[in-house]
Design a protein around this motif. Structure first.
Motif, PDB file in Angstrom:
ATOM      1  N   VAL A 176       0.844  -1.204   0.000  1.00 49.94           N
ATOM      2  CA  VAL A 176       0.000   0.000   0.000  1.00 49.94           C
ATOM      3  C   VAL A 176       0.876   1.249   0.000  1.00 49.94           C
ATOM      4  N   PHE A 177       1.909   1.243   0.866  1.00 48.87           N
ATOM      5  CA  PHE A 177       2.807   2.394   0.995  1.00 48.87           C
ATOM      6  C   PHE A 177       3.493   2.709  -0.332  1.00 48.87           C
ATOM      7  N   GLU A 178       3.990   1.673  -0.994  1.00 46.85           N
ATOM      8  CA  GLU A 178       4.715   1.875  -2.248  1.00 46.85           C
ATOM      9  C   GLU A 178       3.801   2.286  -3.393  1.00 46.85           C
ATOM     10  N   GLY A 179       2.487   2.010  -3.245  1.00 45.80           N
ATOM     11  CA  GLY A 179       1.542   2.357  -4.307  1.00 45.80           C
ATOM     12  C   GLY A 179       0.973   3.758  -4.191  1.00 45.80           C
ATOM     13  N   LEU A 180       1.369   4.494  -3.150  1.00 41.33           N
ATOM     14  CA  LEU A 180       0.839   5.852  -2.958  1.00 41.33           C
ATOM     15  C   LEU A 180       1.428   6.818  -3.983  1.00 41.33           C
ATOM     16  N   ALA A 181       0.584   7.706  -4.490  1.00 42.68           N
ATOM     17  CA  ALA A 181       1.045   8.696  -5.463  1.00 42.68           C
ATOM     18  C   ALA A 181       1.964   9.718  -4.799  1.00 42.68           C
ATOM     19  N   GLU A 182       1.649  10.070  -3.550  1.00 38.82           N
ATOM     20  CA  GLU A 182       2.472  10.991  -2.777  1.00 38.82           C
ATOM     21  C   GLU A 182       2.636  10.431  -1.362  1.00 38.82           C
ATOM     22  N   ARG A 183       3.759  10.805  -0.765  1.00 40.37           N
ATOM     23  CA  ARG A 183       3.982  10.366   0.618  1.00 40.37           C
ATOM     24  C   ARG A 183       4.412  11.574   1.445  1.00 40.37           C
ATOM     25  N   ASN A 184       3.633  11.861   2.477  1.00 34.69           N
ATOM     26  CA  ASN A 184       4.020  12.950   3.372  1.00 34.69           C
ATOM     27  C   ASN A 184       4.717  12.378   4.607  1.00 34.69           C
ATOM     28  N   VAL A 185       5.103  13.259   5.509  1.00 36.70           N
ATOM     29  CA  VAL A 185       5.862  12.818   6.677  1.00 36.70           C
ATOM     30  C   VAL A 185       5.028  11.903   7.573  1.00 36.70           C
ATOM     31  N   VAL A 186       3.725  12.150   7.652  1.00 35.39           N
ATOM     32  CA  VAL A 186       2.846  11.296   8.460  1.00 35.39           C
ATOM     33  C   VAL A 186       2.840   9.876   7.915  1.00 35.39           C
ATOM     34  N   MET A 187       2.804   9.762   6.587  1.00 30.53           N
ATOM     35  CA  MET A 187       2.788   8.450   5.947  1.00 30.53           C
ATOM     36  C   MET A 187       4.081   7.692   6.230  1.00 30.53           C
ATOM     37  N   TYR A 188       5.207   8.396   6.128  1.00 29.35           N
ATOM     38  CA  TYR A 188       6.497   7.771   6.437  1.00 29.35           C
ATOM     39  C   TYR A 188       6.541   7.306   7.897  1.00 29.35           C
ATOM     40  N   ASN A 189       6.069   8.168   8.789  1.00 30.06           N
ATOM     41  CA  ASN A 189       6.075   7.828  10.214  1.00 30.06           C
ATOM     42  C   ASN A 189       5.248   6.577  10.501  1.00 30.06           C
ATOM     43  N   THR A 190       4.092   6.489   9.831  1.00 29.15           N
ATOM     44  CA  THR A 190       3.219   5.330  10.015  1.00 29.15           C
ATOM     45  C   THR A 190       3.894   4.058   9.522  1.00 29.15           C
ATOM     46  N   MET A 191       4.568   4.143   8.372  1.00 31.66           N
ATOM     47  CA  MET A 191       5.244   2.968   7.814  1.00 31.66           C
ATOM     48  C   MET A 191       6.419   2.537   8.695  1.00 31.66           C
ATOM     49  N   ILE A 192       7.185   3.509   9.176  1.00 26.32           N
ATOM     50  CA  ILE A 192       8.317   3.194  10.062  1.00 26.32           C
ATOM     51  C   ILE A 192       7.818   2.514  11.336  1.00 26.32           C
ATOM     52  N   MET A 193       6.734   3.057  11.885  1.00 24.70           N
ATOM     53  CA  MET A 193       6.159   2.479  13.097  1.00 24.70           C
ATOM     54  C   MET A 193       5.713   1.038  12.850  1.00 24.70           C
ATOM     55  N   GLY A 194       5.123   0.792  11.682  1.00 24.65           N
ATOM     56  CA  GLY A 194       4.688  -0.552  11.327  1.00 24.65           C
ATOM     57  C   GLY A 194       5.855  -1.518  11.205  1.00 24.65           C
ATOM     58  N   LEU A 195       6.929  -1.083  10.571  1.00 20.21           N
ATOM     59  CA  LEU A 195       8.120  -1.931  10.428  1.00 20.21           C
ATOM     60  C   LEU A 195       8.735  -2.246  11.791  1.00 20.21           C
ATOM     61  N   LEU A 196       8.795  -1.241  12.651  1.00 18.36           N
ATOM     62  CA  LEU A 196       9.350  -1.453  13.997  1.00 18.36           C
ATOM     63  C   LEU A 196       8.479  -2.406  14.798  1.00 18.36           C
ATOM     64  N   ARG A 197       7.167  -2.251  14.636  1.00 17.07           N
ATOM     65  CA  ARG A 197       6.233  -3.116  15.357  1.00 17.07           C
ATOM     66  C   ARG A 197       6.432  -4.578  14.975  1.00 17.07           C
ATOM     67  N   CYS A 198       6.845  -4.809  13.744  1.00 20.91           N
ATOM     68  CA  CYS A 198       7.069  -6.178  13.261  1.00 20.91           C
ATOM     69  C   CYS A 198       8.524  -6.612  13.412  1.00 20.91           C
ATOM     70  N   GLY A 199       9.329  -5.807  14.099  1.00 19.95           N
ATOM     71  CA  GLY A 199      10.715  -6.178  14.360  1.00 19.95           C
ATOM     72  C   GLY A 199      11.642  -6.030  13.173  1.00 19.95           C
ATOM     73  N   MET A 200      11.222  -5.319  12.142  1.00 21.80           N
ATOM     74  CA  MET A 200      12.047  -5.135  10.941  1.00 21.80           C
ATOM     75  C   MET A 200      12.887  -3.862  11.109  1.00 21.80           C
ATOM     76  N   ILE A 201      13.938  -3.997  11.919  1.00 21.47           N
ATOM     77  CA  ILE A 201      14.732  -2.836  12.338  1.00 21.47           C
ATOM     78  C   ILE A 201      15.498  -2.228  11.168  1.00 21.47           C
ATOM     79  N   GLU A 202      16.201  -3.074  10.406  1.00 25.23           N
ATOM     80  CA  GLU A 202      17.027  -2.553   9.308  1.00 25.23           C
ATOM     81  C   GLU A 202      16.174  -1.832   8.279  1.00 25.23           C
ATOM     82  N   GLU A 203      15.006  -2.417   7.965  1.00 28.28           N
ATOM     83  CA  GLU A 203      14.121  -1.797   6.977  1.00 28.28           C
ATOM     84  C   GLU A 203      13.607  -0.444   7.481  1.00 28.28           C
ATOM     85  N   SER A 204      13.281  -0.395   8.786  1.00 26.45           N
ATOM     86  CA  SER A 204      12.783   0.879   9.339  1.00 26.45           C
ATOM     87  C   SER A 204      13.879   1.938   9.333  1.00 26.45           C
TER      88      SER A 204
END
Length: 743
Positions: free
Chosen positions: A195-223
């Motif tokens: 979903v994140f990669e399919g967005l036409a635009e990404r603002n700072v809120v969107m990035y923050n949400t994605m980073i939080m999601g990656l951290l929640r799943c333990g994907m540290i390097e990706e975050s």
């Protein structure tokens, strides 16, 4: 629109900005006086002003005065009821609205979602779908996705996602952010990334949400990669990353990132401070923690309860309990987190009595403990072997329902085990609906302290059969049990299985247990060879363990080696002098004993005095050898005289090896008769009601003579006597001890 109406609208807007309700009412009066038939537009602005000023009664009164409210009128009052949570009134008004547009539906759905009426929200959403005149918009989808995420309804969220795609909103950030949040919370991180990669635009809120999601799943390097790729970062971005690193055990990275954040000159809030202070606590980084503390003071965040609690936790983990106390005392506001941090801090630093006291203070302030606080204070009672107070907290757990939390149940299993009530400990264990590794380890350790090797080993094997993974503490318990039962081969097998079968690297404590295993069984050469092969340098406990066994097995050669090694490691440790003196005294080498005593005196080494204590009617009675400070001394010594006479009749013979002085035999017997534990036991026999066990705690190991004597006392008096010494429990009953005379 007239000039007057325009003027009044501007003034009403100013009232909202300044939150001046009195001025708004004055303007309302002026409107009534100066404009006989105010326009709907002006009345709508009045409704809006009263809504923003939280005066919903006046807002509704103005709405009811409008003869023909327009769509905006209906939507304003609906929105007011929605935001205020007046759902009965909101539903009534919505049912009367002549025409419903997207704003109307969204106000109702949002109201239900915001105030917990989730099924009503879903019902309204389904009705909106059936309204053919209505086109769903991104606000509707966003609200429903938040509902799905909060409720964990991934199936509903997926259906809404499909409708988002159907209506062509998938590339919008407004719906993309809650979609990413929903999928990441459900563990579907790759769907979130799509979903994140399919967005036409990404603002700072969107990035923050994605980073939080990656951290929640333990994907540290990706975050981290995504964080560093962000074109713009706000304070939330940095704080999210710092918090994520801390929560995933990467405290050093969190502290380093905080330093970089400071160099960016960004605003730092209480959440940033709280996370980085927690990281410092995890690293036991006192110096860095103090630096951040100074920065907290400079930025006026000291009054924040979140920051204050984190500081208490930091100093507690850094074993700077006085700093923790100072921060706690200066906090103007304290919540359950603050109090719990102080309770845990005292407990972790060995101040168990203070932990119980501060918990009582918290209760006096009217703050109800949560399961973590209650579990912590019960653990402190366990460390104090304070069964009476622990039992009171057990009652509190039952009344409050906290007994259902595994943290509380585990603490209670540990409490009863450490207080010698192993049957109660096992019963609590059996009553637990859910048991984890800590539950099993608590019971294994309890039986191990009692020297019940068979029960300990059986429990350990059942733990493995139930698919639970033991940790290092579990192995200390089971190897110790083997040691005290003389099961050398079995204990050695368990030690080897730690690495080979469970992937646990043995620590120094495990090697000390193995030294004890060989030494107790008299395999002193094997113990010596084992020490030579150890990857760690033996500590004082290891050498003292070997030396003690050398005394018991009269091995002077290895004993001297152990004593010299202990003296080299800790010149001020009295154990080497005492144990060697005992070995020389047993062989009648009093000149050597005198030489060792002179060495102790010259080096200023002092033997730790022995104390025993017993609790009766919420008061602790402490005794030392030959103690006459108790107001009950005459009764106690008279009781000991009677007991001694009866013991001798039963065949008791004093063990003179426990006296390290070259004195007359009669003097030796007198010294033995007045050891601290015997005084405490005599006190218990006088005052503890018949039928109740006598519980005594001692700061040193029980000597051979006191151990033998207590067996006789338990038989003569027909009383259960529980002695907890520095190493283990001894339950004396009917002339025997639970340790089987192997301690």
């Amino acid at each position: 629109m007239s000039c007057a109406s325009n003027y009044y609208c501007s003034l009403l807007k100013l009232c909202c900005e300044t939150q001046n309700q009195i001025q708004a009412k004055k303007l309302h009066c002026l409107i009534i006086k100066t404009i006989p038939n105010p326009e709907t537009f002006l009345l709508n602005n009045l409704i809006n002003a009263y809504s923003k000023l939280s005066n919903f009664t006046y807002a509704r009164n103005v709405f009811d005065q409008i003869r023909q409210p327009n769509q905006f009128s209906w939507n304003i009052i609906l929105s007011a009821y929605s935001k205020s949570g007046q759902l009965s009134k909101m539903h009534e008004l919505f049912s009367r609205i002549p025409r419903r547009d997207g704003v109307s539906w969204n106000s109702v759905i949002s109201g239900y979602v915001s105030h917990g009426s989730f099924y009503k929200a879903l019902e309204a959403y389904n009705l909106m779908l059936k309204d053919r005149s209505m086109n769903l918009n991104r606000i509707t989808f966003s609200t429903m996705l938040i509902l799905s995420s909060d409720q964990g309804c991934i199936e509903l969220g997926s259906q809404i996602h499909g409708q988002i795609v159907k209506f062509g909103f998938e590339s919008y950030v407004f719906v993309g952010s809650p979609l990413v949040d929903m999928y990441s919370k459900a563990g579907l991180i790759y769907e979130a990334k799509r979903v994140f990669e399919g967005l036409a635009e990404r603002n700072v809120v969107m990035y923050n949400t994605m980073i939080m999601g990656l951290l929640r799943c333990g994907m540290i390097e990706e975050s981290e990669d995504l964080f560093h790729c962000m074109p713009d970062k706000d304070s939330i971005s940095w704080t999210t990353m710092i918090t994520g690193l801390t929560q995933n055990g990467l405290e050093r990275g969190a502290v380093d990132l905080f330093r970089k954040m400071r160099s960016e000159d960004l605003a730092i809030d209480q959440f940033t401070f709280g996370s980085v202070l927690t990281a410092c606590g995890g690293l036991v980084a006192l110096r860095e923690g103090k630096q951040i503390h100074a920065y907290v003071i400079r930025t006026d965040h000291m009054d924040n309860v979140f920051v204050g609690s984190a500081l208490v936790d930091l100093y507690s983990k850094c074993r700077s309990i006085k700093y923790a106390e100072s921060v706690f005392e200066r906090m103007t506001q304290k919540n359950i987190v603050s109090w719990t941090a102080m309770v845990v801090g005292y407990g972790q630093n060995g101040y168990s009595e203070d932990a119980v006291w501060i918990f009582s203070e918290m209760q006096r302030k009217g703050i109800d403990p949560d399961d973590f606080t209650l579990g912590s204070v019960i653990s402190s009672c366990a460390n104090l072997a304070s069964l009476e107070e622990g039992a009171q907290f057990h009652g509190l757990a039952l009344v409050s329902g906290s007994i259902s939390f595994i943290t509380v149940s585990n603490a209670l299993v540990t409490l009863y085990g450490k207080c010698g009530s192993i049957e109660e400990s096992h019963q609590l264990f059996n009553e637990m609906n859910i048991r984890d590794e800590i539950s099993w380890t608590a019971l294994v350790s309890g039986y191990a302290q009692f020297g019940k090797a068979k029960e300990t080993i059986d429990l350990f094997e059942k733990m493995l059969a139930n698919g639970l993974q033991p940790d290092g503490v579990t192995f200390i318990g089971v190897i110790s049990a083997c040691s005290r039962a003389g099961l050398v081969e079995k204990g050695h097998k368990y030690f080897e299985s730690m690495v080979e079968e469970h992937g646990i690297m043995p620590l120094l404590d495990h090697y000390t247990c193995m030294i004890d295993l060989f030494s107790r069984a008299g395999q002193l050469e094997e113990a010596k060879n084992f020490i030579h092969k150890m990857p760690y340098r033996p500590d004082a406990i290891s050498w003292a363990t070997l030396l003690s066994s050398c005394r018991n097995h009269s091995n002077m050669e290895i004993g001297q080696w152990a004593a010299e090694s202990l003296l080299e490691l800790e010149p001020q440790n009295p154990a080497s002098y005492i144990l060697l003196s005992s070995m020389y005294a047993a062989k009648g080498k009093w000149d050597k004993v005198a030489q060792l005593r002179r060495g102790m005196r010259d080096k200023g080494v002092r033997k730790e005095p022995g104390y025993s204590w017993i609790k009766f009617k919420n008061k602790v009675h402490i005794f030392s050898a030959d103690d006459i400070s108790s107001p009950y001394s005459d009764q106690i010594y008279a009781e000991l005289e009677i007991l001694n006479f009866k013991m001798v009749e039963e065949g008791y013979v004093p063990d003179m090896s426990s006296v390290l002085h070259d004195i007359d035999e009669s003097e030796k017997i007198k010294m033995l008769n007045h050891h601290s534990e015997k005084l405490a036991i005599a006190f218990g026999l006088i005052f503890v009601p018949s039928g109740l066990p006598i519980r005594v705690v001692k700061n040193l190991r029980v000597c051979v003579d006191c151990h033998n004597a207590t067996k006789f006392i338990s038989k003569i008096t027909e009383r259960e006597i529980l002695v907890r010494d520095a190493v283990r429990f001894h339950l004396f009953k009917e002339g025997t001890c639970s340790c089987g005379d192997f301690w």
